[in-house]
Design an enzyme around this catalytic site. Structure first.
Site, PDB file in Angstrom:
ATOM      1  N   GLN A  89       0.806  -1.213   0.000  1.00 11.67           N
ATOM      2  CA  GLN A  89       0.000   0.000   0.000  1.00 11.67           C
ATOM      3  C   GLN A  89       0.843   1.268   0.000  1.00 11.67           C
ATOM      4  OE1 GLN A  89      -2.501  -0.495   3.465  1.00 11.67           O
ATOM      5  NE2 GLN A  89      -3.345  -2.422   2.723  1.00 11.67           N
ATOM      6  N   HIS A 153      -0.704  -0.324   5.606  1.00 16.24           N
ATOM      7  CA  HIS A 153      -1.139   0.708   6.547  1.00 16.24           C
ATOM      8  C   HIS A 153      -0.177   1.890   6.676  1.00 16.24           C
ATOM      9  CE1 HIS A 153      -3.676  -2.655   8.670  1.00 16.24           C
ATOM     10  NE2 HIS A 153      -3.955  -2.507   7.375  1.00 16.24           N
ATOM     11  N   GLU A 247     -14.608   2.876  10.329  1.00 15.26           N
ATOM     12  CA  GLU A 247     -15.161   3.915  11.199  1.00 15.26           C
ATOM     13  C   GLU A 247     -15.126   5.297  10.563  1.00 15.26           C
ATOM     14  OE1 GLU A 247     -13.552   1.925  15.412  1.00 15.26           O
ATOM     15  OE2 GLU A 247     -13.028   4.001  14.892  1.00 15.26           O
ATOM     16  N   TYR A 257      -8.875   6.651  19.808  1.00 14.89           N
ATOM     17  CA  TYR A 257      -9.966   6.015  19.067  1.00 14.89           C
ATOM     18  C   TYR A 257      -9.970   4.495  19.205  1.00 14.89           C
ATOM     19  CZ  TYR A 257     -10.700  10.687  17.421  1.00 14.89           C
ATOM     20  OH  TYR A 257     -10.940  12.036  17.397  1.00 14.89           O
TER      21      TYR A 257
END
Length: 372
Positions: A89, A153, A247, A257
């Site tokens: 990614q 990520h 989310e 979070y």
């Protein structure tokens, strides 16, 4: 009514009100198509970021490291783009103009950078200027450490608030038990800087020993959408959950979070990550998806081109190949519609200078929605 039954009923009511609404609570409806989908930029591989220059031309990041200037139907590759760690990614990620770009000419770019002692890469934020189809005045404002050869990520999106601070996201790089809950480590965070890269002294961990002072929020997984609310000025973001539990959150100073202590998702194998979906001291999302839609790209509908959609929130879906149009009541999601169905893997969605919705699609290019 029996006193005990009344108390229990009241508790159940308030507990239900405290839970964010999820996918099963709000049916996904197909919006009757009142627009045509027009191809704007063709032949792109993985268009990640889009930014409009004052003349209406578009700067486009390709994950493989190319920065493309699209102007009057012509594509020009910009020279002197940063060298990227193009793995998984990782690559050339987001791009954003300074709010006063017309006066100062600063561009902001995030990318997976190999700079550092270790092999692999980690997310960096630079600012630079554009002159004669080349990047100049390149300054590294932030480089996350340490590098890792993992391919997942990196984040990453960039947004400015009304006070001129620049926010950017970095994913937890696949090290969920090491990075997101530790303010002394990069990854799994939203960061806030002054526009010159200096760190605001009122950042929440500025005075914490050994903390990464640029951190503004933590406990994030992999945020790939960020947008400023056109009315409140709040910075909204979304992030990928694991299997389930994507989310939407509103960025709050020093907020945790929860990843991976709490989540509405499970491991990709189907096993539990945790038994907790909420916990005291951890901010619950204002909305979450189960199953995951793999959200990427985020924008509020502004202007007058889509009067029925104005003020709604756009979120692209990599997994299902459409854009969600979310109706809001304050900070609550009260409705979901599906637009641009089957367009392909949506990597980004933004409002253009012409007031139209632009959608970047992997393996294809950039499209826009023309109201009919």
């Amino acid at each position: 009514m029996n006193k005990h039954i009344f108390i229990i009923s009241t508790l159940v009511f308030y507990m239900s009100c405290a839970q964010p609404k999820k996918k099963e609570d709000i049916a996904l409806k197909a919006e009757p198509q009142s627009y045509k989908i027009e191809a704007v930029v063709k032949g792109l591989i993985n268009p990640w970021g889009m930014a409009w220059l004052p003349d209406g031309s578009i700067l486009i990041t390709e994950k493989d490291g190319r920065l493309i200037h699209f102007n009057a139907g012509e594509q020009t590759e910009i020279a002197n783009a940063p060298n990227v760690f193009n793995s998984g990614q990782g690559g050339l990620l987001d791009i954003e103009l300074h709010p006063n770009y017309a006066k100062n000419g600063w561009l902001y770019i995030t990318y997976a950078s190999e700079e550092g002692a270790e092999n692999g890469g980690h997310t960096a934020l630079i600012r630079c200027k554009l002159k004669n189809n080349s990047l100049t005045n390149i300054e590294t404002l932030y480089k996350a450490q340490p590098n890792t050869e993992a391919g997942q990520h990196f984040g990453s999106r960039i947004e400015f608030d009304n006070d001129g601070y620049v926010y950017f996201s970095i994913g937890e790089r696949g090290e969920r038990d090491l990075n997101p809950q530790n303010t002394k480590r990069d990854g799994g965070k939203i960061y806030r800087l002054n526009d010159d890269g200096s760190i605001p002294p009122d950042n929440p961990f500025y005075n914490e020993a050994n903390a990464k002072k640029a951190i503004f929020t933590y406990g994030n997984r992999n945020p790939q959408g960020m947008a400023k609310h056109p009315d409140t000025g709040e910075i909204w973001m979304h992030e990928h959950g694991p299997k389930g539990g994507d989310e939407i959150n509103i960025i709050k100073k020093g907020a945790n979070y929860g990843w991976p202590l709490v989540t509405y998702g499970v491991n990709y194998s189907g096993t539990k990550i945790t038994d907790e979906a909420t916990r005291e001291g951890i901010v619950s999302p204002i909305y979450y998806w189960t199953p995951s839609i793999a959200p990427c790209g985020m924008a509020f509908v502004t202007g007058d081109k889509y009067p029925k959609w104005k003020g709604k929130l756009l979120v692209g879906s990599l997994k299902f190949g459409y854009v969600e149009l979310l109706s809001l009541e304050g900070n609550k999601v009260i409705g979901r519609q599906k637009i641009a169905q089957d367009i392909g893997r949506v990597r980004n969605v933004k409002m253009g200078l012409d007031g139209l919705i632009y959608i970047a699609v992997e393996g294809q290019g950039i499209f826009r929605l023309i109201p009919e």
